[in-house]
Design an enzyme around this catalytic site. Structure first.
Site, PDB file in Angstrom:
ATOM      1  N   GLY A  32       0.656  -1.166  -0.037  1.00 15.28           N
ATOM      2  CA  GLY A  32      -0.209   0.006  -0.055  1.00 15.28           C
ATOM      3  C   GLY A  32       0.766   1.295  -0.047  1.00 15.28           C
ATOM      4  O   GLY A  32       1.874   1.227   0.370  1.00 15.28           O
ATOM      5  N   CYS A  83       5.706  -0.030   7.420  1.00  8.82           N
ATOM      6  CA  CYS A  83       5.677   0.874   6.743  1.00  8.82           C
ATOM      7  C   CYS A  83       6.664   1.339   5.726  1.00  8.82           C
ATOM      8  O   CYS A  83       7.694   1.355   6.326  1.00  8.82           O
ATOM      9  CB  CYS A  83       4.988   2.082   7.443  1.00  8.82           C
ATOM     10  SG  CYS A  83       4.552   3.620   6.699  1.00  8.82           S
ATOM     11  N   LEU A  84       6.507   1.505   4.559  1.00 10.53           N
ATOM     12  CA  LEU A  84       7.597   2.086   3.807  1.00 10.53           C
ATOM     13  C   LEU A  84       8.039   3.186   4.024  1.00 10.53           C
ATOM     14  O   LEU A  84       9.417   3.692   3.865  1.00 10.53           O
ATOM     15  CB  LEU A  84       6.929   2.263   2.250  1.00 10.53           C
ATOM     16  CG  LEU A  84       6.300   1.078   1.544  1.00 10.53           C
ATOM     17  CD1 LEU A  84       5.634   1.277   0.275  1.00 10.53           C
ATOM     18  CD2 LEU A  84       7.684  -0.208   1.352  1.00 10.53           C
ATOM     19  N   HIS A 126      -4.471   1.570   7.493  1.00  4.73           N
ATOM     20  CA  HIS A 126      -3.085   1.985   7.444  1.00  4.73           C
ATOM     21  C   HIS A 126      -2.936   3.038   6.544  1.00  4.73           C
ATOM     22  O   HIS A 126      -2.553   4.288   6.849  1.00  4.73           O
ATOM     23  CB  HIS A 126      -2.036   0.792   7.119  1.00  4.73           C
ATOM     24  CG  HIS A 126      -0.725   1.297   7.125  1.00  4.73           C
ATOM     25  ND1 HIS A 126       0.230   1.276   7.925  1.00  4.73           N
ATOM     26  CD2 HIS A 126      -0.021   1.950   6.186  1.00  4.73           C
ATOM     27  CE1 HIS A 126       1.321   1.582   7.693  1.00  4.73           C
ATOM     28  NE2 HIS A 126       1.342   2.369   6.729  1.00  4.73           N
ATOM     29  N   GLU A 127      -3.380   2.975   5.304  1.00  5.31           N
ATOM     30  CA  GLU A 127      -3.294   4.100   4.165  1.00  5.31           C
ATOM     31  C   GLU A 127      -4.025   5.053   4.367  1.00  5.31           C
ATOM     32  O   GLU A 127      -3.940   6.368   4.218  1.00  5.31           O
ATOM     33  CB  GLU A 127      -3.503   3.456   2.762  1.00  5.31           C
ATOM     34  CG  GLU A 127      -2.370   2.367   2.185  1.00  5.31           C
ATOM     35  CD  GLU A 127      -1.075   2.678   2.647  1.00  5.31           C
ATOM     36  OE1 GLU A 127      -0.604   3.733   2.580  1.00  5.31           O
ATOM     37  OE2 GLU A 127      -0.090   1.752   2.865  1.00  5.31           O
ATOM     38  N   GLN A 139       2.861  10.079   1.040  1.00  5.68           N
ATOM     39  CA  GLN A 139       4.304   9.258   1.195  1.00  5.68           C
ATOM     40  C   GLN A 139       5.043   9.666  -0.055  1.00  5.68           C
ATOM     41  O   GLN A 139       6.236   9.446   0.169  1.00  5.68           O
ATOM     42  CB  GLN A 139       3.951   7.894   1.422  1.00  5.68           C
ATOM     43  CG  GLN A 139       3.308   7.235   2.747  1.00  5.68           C
ATOM     44  CD  GLN A 139       3.268   5.851   2.678  1.00  5.68           C
ATOM     45  OE1 GLN A 139       1.925   5.446   2.383  1.00  5.68           O
ATOM     46  NE2 GLN A 139       4.080   5.362   3.183  1.00  5.68           N
ATOM     47  N   HIS A 167      -2.686   7.271   6.791  1.00  5.72           N
ATOM     48  CA  HIS A 167      -1.819   8.281   6.166  1.00  5.72           C
ATOM     49  C   HIS A 167      -2.308   9.585   5.809  1.00  5.72           C
ATOM     50  O   HIS A 167      -1.722  10.644   5.841  1.00  5.72           O
ATOM     51  CB  HIS A 167      -0.838   7.872   4.911  1.00  5.72           C
ATOM     52  CG  HIS A 167       0.283   6.953   5.533  1.00  5.72           C
ATOM     53  ND1 HIS A 167       1.449   7.377   6.309  1.00  5.72           N
ATOM     54  CD2 HIS A 167       0.451   5.577   5.355  1.00  5.72           C
ATOM     55  CE1 HIS A 167       2.073   6.519   6.710  1.00  5.72           C
ATOM     56  NE2 HIS A 167       1.769   5.295   5.937  1.00  5.72           N
TER      57      HIS A 167
END
Length: 162
Positions: free
Chosen positions: A46, A88-89, A130-131, A51, A134
């Site tokens: 994701g 997380c990225l 999660h996304e 991000q 963000h």
């Protein structure tokens, strides 16, 4: 293929709330394509526009069953609970146990502006949550399960005593 730089922990943009997408145009389509390519290149499941430094309410998700693009997503229903490991990225090398809903239903728009709904459970539910977090300026570290918070506080206390 357009790869974008993924913003990392400490970048102030990750704490900002993203703006609603109003224009469904080539700029949005390029952003979504670049986000997809960036997510796959980083081996993620994701990615939110913030991000990659764009404060627009857009996310891409692929938990193994195909790409989902969500514009202006909102969670409209949740059910149950799950405590699972999350990463997380934007926080490479870190992970933690989070408390998330077991199942979620999301309402969003597609590239053409039409509305759609998606349901997900387990990993897909976590990815949706999660996304979308963000987009509201939140990282998964704010959703740590109570036992994870206690364990981290103990570890930090032991590290400062040494």
């Amino acid at each position: 293929m357009g790869l974008r730089n993924i913003r990392k922990k400490g970048d102030p943009i990750l704490k900002l709330k993203s703006r609603k997408v109003e224009r469904f145009d080539d700029r949005l389509f390029t952003l979504l394509d670049d986000m997809r390519d960036t997510m796959y290149e980083a081996d993620g499941c994701g990615l939110a526009a913030v991000q990659v430094g764009v404060l627009k309410r857009a996310i891409v998700i692929d938990v193994g069953d195909g790409l989902i693009e969500l514009i202006n997503p909102e969670i409209i229903e949740t059910e149950g609970e799950q405590c699972e490991l999350e990463g997380c990225l934007s926080l490479p090398g870190e992970s933690g146990i989070t408390l998330r809903p077991k199942r979620v239903k999301v309402r969003a728009q597609k590239r053409d502006g039409s509305f759609c709904e998606y349901s997900g459970e387990d990993l897909k539910a976590r990815a949706f949550c999660h996304e979308i977090d963000h987009l509201d300026g939140h990282l998964y570290t704010e959703r740590l399960a109570p036992q994870e918070v206690i364990a981290r506080l103990k570890a930090e206390t032991q590290n400062t005593e040494e």
